[in-house]
Scaffold this active site. Structure first.
Site, PDB file in Angstrom:
ATOM      1  CE1 TYR A 111      43.227  36.896  49.347  1.00  0.00           C
ATOM      2  CE2 TYR A 111      42.130  35.212  48.037  1.00  0.00           C
ATOM      3  CZ  TYR A 111      42.071  36.342  48.828  1.00  0.00           C
ATOM      4  OH  TYR A 111      40.847  36.921  49.109  1.00  0.00           O
ATOM      5  CG  ASP A 151      37.605  41.127  45.942  1.00  0.00           C
ATOM      6  OD1 ASP A 151      37.407  41.490  47.121  1.00  0.00           O
ATOM      7  OD2 ASP A 151      36.814  40.398  45.322  1.00  0.00           O
ATOM      8  CB  ILE A 152      42.907  41.465  49.798  1.00  0.00           C
ATOM      9  CG1 ILE A 152      43.797  41.805  48.583  1.00  0.00           C
ATOM     10  CG2 ILE A 152      43.612  40.521  50.758  1.00  0.00           C
ATOM     11  CD1 ILE A 152      44.103  40.631  47.684  1.00  0.00           C
ATOM     12  CD  GLU A 153      36.023  39.306  49.436  1.00  0.00           C
ATOM     13  OE1 GLU A 153      35.253  38.560  50.069  1.00  0.00           O
ATOM     14  OE2 GLU A 153      35.760  39.729  48.290  1.00  0.00           O
ATOM     15  CG  LEU A 154      39.691  34.558  51.608  1.00  0.00           C
ATOM     16  CD1 LEU A 154      39.765  33.370  50.658  1.00  0.00           C
ATOM     17  CD2 LEU A 154      38.692  34.302  52.721  1.00  0.00           C
TER      18      LEU A 154
END
Length: 299
Positions: A111, A151-154
């Site tokens: 994403y 929940d943005i980690e990438l």
């Protein structure tokens, strides 16, 4: 000479002050659900009575104007249309005054948002497929969820502020769209800083785990780092409430697990003095066999 209150009135006043203090410091528990088929149903999760927020996870693919993909692990297959039965469970949870949110992102996926137009397009998808809009292919059926969790980690770090504004603009007095976020504990969060700076988020549950080198989580009896990080976040984040995000068991994360007695005895008494304290977020329902039960009365 000062007058003294009768014993009964003094006792009543003391009890009233105690009840007010407890009400002010009382927090909630949020739980992530959806990434393990062995964690029980959404309805059974809500039936425990332990959680105020259940975060369905995750929309793992989105952005660049692609068709988003919802991954609910072993529960059901949204692409095959086998998750629409969750609508009854969502409504059951909401009937218990539990907020049900859809989380986007996660620690594994594909994403990114590539432009403001891309963010607006994804906001339209979320509105029409999970919130108050209309779509012929709503992955979870016709139930209207309470909001969206970031929940943005990438991926890229841009345009999540645009997404937050686009979703928030759809809130009305009759139907609020709740926005929550799960940044990593290193401050500022590399992916969500701009979004958090909009001040539009109702709850921010910070992940105080899986960052062993950042000196912002609990480790080996040391509470100083996590308490210092908590103070940094609460003093610099505009949000309704801030939650302490933790793994629900040692196996739930690579690092950052806090034994319940340490949490309730050494950490919660410190952070509950903050006006922004909202409670504890746990990852995840599969691992939460006893943790929330043990800490609930102290949260």
């Amino acid at each position: 000479m000062a007058k003294t209150l009768p014993f009964s009135r003094a006792l009543l006043l003391s009890l009233s002050i105690l009840l007010v203090a407890r009400a002010i410091s009382a927090g909630d528990i949020a739980i992530y659900w959806g990434q393990n088929g062995g964690e029980g149903t959404l309805a059974s999760t809500c039936d425990t009575g332990r959680y105020a927020y259940v975060i369905v996870s995750f929309v793992t693919t989105f952005g660049n104007f692609r068709a988003p993909v919802v991954n609910l692990a072993g529960h059901c297959d949204p692409a095959a249309g086998t998750c629409t039965g969750l609508s009854d469970e969502i409504r059951s949870c909401q009937g218990k005054d539990i907020k049900v949110l859809m989380s986007i992102g996660g620690g594994a996926g594909d994403y990114s948002l590539v432009s403001e137009a891309d963010a607006d397009n994804f906001a339209d998808y979320l509105w029409n497929n999970f919130l108050g809009g209309q779509s012929s292919s709503r992955p979870l059926g016709d139930a209207v969820l309470d909001g969206i969790d970031f929940d943005i980690e990438l991926g890229t770090t841009t345009f999540y502020d645009t997404l937050a504004r686009a979703l928030s603009s759809r809130s009305t007095q009759a139907a609020k769209v709740y926005l929550t976020a799960a940044p990593q504990c290193p401050h500022p969060d590399s992916h969500l800083d701009a979004a958090l700076n909009t001040g539009l988020f109702d709850n921010v549950w910070i992940q105080f785990y899986n960052n062993p080198l950042a000196q912002c989580q609990y480790s080996s009896g040391n509470t100083n780092d996590i308490l210092s990080s908590w103070n940094t976040w609460t003093s610099s984040t505009t949000a309704g409430k801030i939650f302490l995000g933790l793994p629900a068991a040692p196996e739930a994360a690579g690092s950052g697990y806090i034994p319940p007695d340490v949490l309730t005895g050494q950490i919660l008494p410190q952070i509950k003095t903050s006006a922004k304290y909202g409670g504890v977020m746990l990852y995840s329902k599969f691992y939460d066999t006893t943790y929330s039960t043990t800490i609930k009365d102290q949260v």
